[in-house]
Design an enzyme around this catalytic site. Structure first.
Site, short mmCIF file in Angstrom:
data_model
loop_
_atom_site.label_atom_id
_atom_site.label_comp_id
_atom_site.label_asym_id
_atom_site.label_seq_id
_atom_site.Cartn_x
_atom_site.Cartn_y
_atom_site.Cartn_z
N GLU A 127 -3.18 7.38 -0.55
CA GLU A 127 -4.20 8.12 -1.26
C GLU A 127 -5.85 7.25 -1.06
O GLU A 127 -6.36 7.24 -2.29
CB GLU A 127 -3.96 8.28 -2.73
CG GLU A 127 -2.60 9.16 -3.03
CD GLU A 127 -2.32 9.30 -4.40
OE1 GLU A 127 -2.85 9.01 -5.21
OE2 GLU A 127 -1.09 9.82 -4.35
N ASN A 170 0.31 7.72 3.48
CA ASN A 170 0.60 8.94 2.62
C ASN A 170 -0.62 9.57 1.68
O ASN A 170 -1.45 8.61 1.00
CB ASN A 170 1.59 8.23 1.64
CG ASN A 170 2.36 9.35 0.96
OD1 ASN A 170 3.03 10.20 1.26
ND2 ASN A 170 2.50 9.29 -0.43
N HIS A 206 2.43 18.36 -3.25
CA HIS A 206 2.32 18.64 -4.46
C HIS A 206 1.59 19.94 -4.67
O HIS A 206 0.51 20.18 -4.52
CB HIS A 206 1.64 17.79 -5.47
CG HIS A 206 2.43 16.50 -5.50
ND1 HIS A 206 3.64 16.36 -6.16
CD2 HIS A 206 2.21 15.25 -4.96
CE1 HIS A 206 4.13 15.04 -6.06
NE2 HIS A 206 3.14 14.48 -5.35
N GLU A 235 6.67 14.12 -1.08
CA GLU A 235 6.71 14.21 -2.67
C GLU A 235 6.73 15.65 -2.98
O GLU A 235 6.06 15.97 -4.16
CB GLU A 235 5.50 13.55 -3.24
CG GLU A 235 5.45 11.87 -2.88
CD GLU A 235 4.20 11.20 -3.41
OE1 GLU A 235 3.73 12.05 -4.50
OE2 GLU A 235 3.88 10.16 -3.03
O1 G3I Z 1 6.58 2.46 -18.12
C1 G3I Z 1 5.59 2.98 -19.15
C2 G3I Z 1 6.32 2.73 -20.27
O2 G3I Z 1 6.44 1.45 -20.66
C3 G3I Z 1 5.12 3.44 -21.32
O3 G3I Z 1 5.49 3.35 -22.77
C4 G3I Z 1 4.80 4.73 -21.08
C5 G3I Z 1 3.59 5.19 -22.11
O4 G3I Z 1 2.83 6.11 -21.30
O5 G3I Z 1 4.20 4.87 -19.89
C6 G3I Z 1 5.13 4.25 -18.88
O6 G3I Z 1 4.46 4.44 -17.61
C7 G3I Z 1 4.43 5.71 -16.96
C8 G3I Z 1 5.05 5.55 -15.78
O7 G3I Z 1 4.95 6.88 -14.92
C9 G3I Z 1 6.72 5.57 -15.75
O8 G3I Z 1 7.09 6.52 -16.37
C10 G3I Z 1 3.06 5.83 -16.86
O9 G3I Z 1 2.22 6.02 -18.14
C11 G3I Z 1 2.42 7.12 -16.08
O10 G3I Z 1 1.36 7.33 -15.90
C12 G3I Z 1 3.63 6.88 -14.87
O11 G3I Z 1 3.39 8.39 -13.97
C13 G3I Z 1 3.89 8.34 -12.71
C14 G3I Z 1 2.38 8.43 -11.91
O12 G3I Z 1 2.79 8.51 -10.39
C15 G3I Z 1 1.43 7.50 -11.99
O13 G3I Z 1 0.41 7.59 -11.13
C16 G3I Z 1 4.66 9.41 -12.57
O14 G3I Z 1 5.83 8.95 -13.02
C17 G3I Z 1 5.03 9.52 -10.95
O15 G3I Z 1 5.68 10.60 -10.55
C18 G3I Z 1 3.62 9.75 -10.31
O16 G3I Z 1 3.86 9.79 -8.82
C19 G3I Z 1 2.94 9.99 -7.85
C20 G3I Z 1 3.05 9.18 -6.70
O17 G3I Z 1 3.24 7.58 -6.78
C21 G3I Z 1 1.89 9.13 -5.79
N1 G3I Z 1 1.41 10.69 -5.52
C22 G3I Z 1 1.46 11.53 -6.64
C23 G3I Z 1 2.62 11.47 -7.67
C24 G3I Z 1 2.37 12.18 -8.81
O18 G3I Z 1 1.46 11.86 -9.77
#
Ligand code: G3I
Length: 305
Positions: A127, A170, A206, A235
């Site tokens: 990105e 990517n 997506h 993805e």
């Molecule tokens: O692990 C912490 C946890 O300790 C905490 O209590 C909780 C509270 O918010 O957050 C947890 O972290 C979260 C993490 O996912 C794990 O669940 C983050 O807040 C959350 O922002 C994060 O989101 C991820 C996101 O990327 C972040 O950018 C999504 O799961 C994940 O599916 C998403 O994946 C991205 C790809 O990497 C890149 N392309 C887009 C795609 C979708 O956004």
């Protein structure tokens, strides 16, 4: 073939899923993963904040949990992701240019060395381009302090660290022909012409009603493949339900199969309830792991029954 993985294998492709380590204790999750998929991407566990929370100190345990699960069942692993502006620990953005350069190269080298020879493709840079019509690079610590050359440097470092891994760029909103995908296309063409090591381009895919499957999806994948790189759908998820969603999923799979160098598809999660989208039903399995119409459409597009 009666699973996604087996049907895709019949077409010479992999079929993968994004996996979160904290679901690996759930029997139905694991049963579905092990039955249907031949490739795994860690949804968050191989990102910089997870692997190197403080400078020079690496924590691979959550990532290894996913990696070991996949490998012990004969699945491939996609690496996601080495250099990205998001999920970057705070210490990285505080560095000056020369420290940042060595931190970036060290992160790539340490992580790729840990998994050397075992990861089929790495998202080396994720990105790096802006949305919209500018075709410009996105502001990030890497872009702002190291300049345009950071992507090339990351790929060169990655090749040296693990010569067997396919090295991918990517991104999202690059699935059809548009200003952003044109900018990525121009970069890949330049890399190929100058011998900068790049092997693949990942199209996140997506999709939702505001950003539907583009009508020129196949043509866009093909023009990248024609540059001499593999293309991968990395993805995939599609907001929607029922037959409309199923049709969209089928179209995506058919687009990949129509492009010889489209080597595989990864969906961004297994049941709807674990999708990164807080609402909606964008995946192939419902919350009880029942196969949705979208599943049937994918299986059938892959030639399975
Ligand atoms: O692990 C912490 C946890 O300790 C905490 O209590 C909780 C509270 O918010 O957050 C947890 O972290 C979260 C993490 O996912 C794990 O669940 C983050 O807040 C959350 O922002 C994060 O989101 C991820 C996101 O990327 C972040 O950018 C999504 O799961 C994940 O599916 C998403 O994946 C991205 C790809 O990497 C890149 N392309 C887009 C795609 C979708 O956004």
């Amino acid at each position: 073939a009666d699973t996604l993985g087996a049907a895709a294998a019949g077409q010479g492709r992999y079929f993968g899923a994004a996996v979160a380590a904290n679901h690996l204790g759930e029997a139905q999750y694991v049963a579905t993963l092990d039955r249907e998929f031949t490739s795994v991407t860690a949804e968050n566990e191989m990102k910089w904040d997870a692997l190197e929370p403080s400078r020079g100190s690496f924590s691979f345990s959550r990532a290894d949990q996913i990696f070991d699960h996949a490998k012990s069942r004969g699945m491939d692993v996609r690496g996601h992701t080495l250099v990205w502006h998001s999920q970057l620990p705070g210490w990285v953005s505080g560095l000056g240019a020369s420290d940042l350069r060595s931190a970036m190269n060290n992160h790539i080298t340490q992580v790729m060395t840990h998994y050397k020879g075992e990861i089929h493709s790495w998202d080396v840079v994720n990105e790096a381009f802006q949305d919209g019509n500018s075709g410009a690079r996105r502001s990030s610590p890497f872009q702002d302090k190291l300049g345009n050359g950071f992507i090339e440097e990351a790929f060169r470092t990655a090749r040296a660290a693990d010569p067997d891994a396919k090295l991918c760029y990517n991104d999202y909103n690059t699935d059809g022909v548009n200003a952003k995908s044109n900018a990525v296309y121009t970069m890949v063409r330049d890399f190929k012409s100058r011998g900068v090591p790049i092997d693949c381009v990942g199209f996140q895919s997506h999709f939702n009603p505001n950003s539907p499957v583009p009508s020129d999806y196949r043509a866009n994948l093909q023009r990248f493949a024609d540059l001499g790189v593999d293309v991968q759908i990395t993805e995939l998820d599609i907001e929607g339900s029922g037959q409309a969603q199923a049709t969209d999923y089928g179209n995506v799979v058919r687009a990949c199969l129509a492009v010889t160098r489209c080597t595989g598809i990864t969906v961004w999660g297994i049941p709807d309830k674990y999708s990164w989208r807080s609402s909606g039903t964008p995946l192939l399995f419902d919350d009880n792991y029942n196969k949705k119409p979208a599943y049937d459409a994918v299986l059938s597009a892959l030639g399975g029954t």
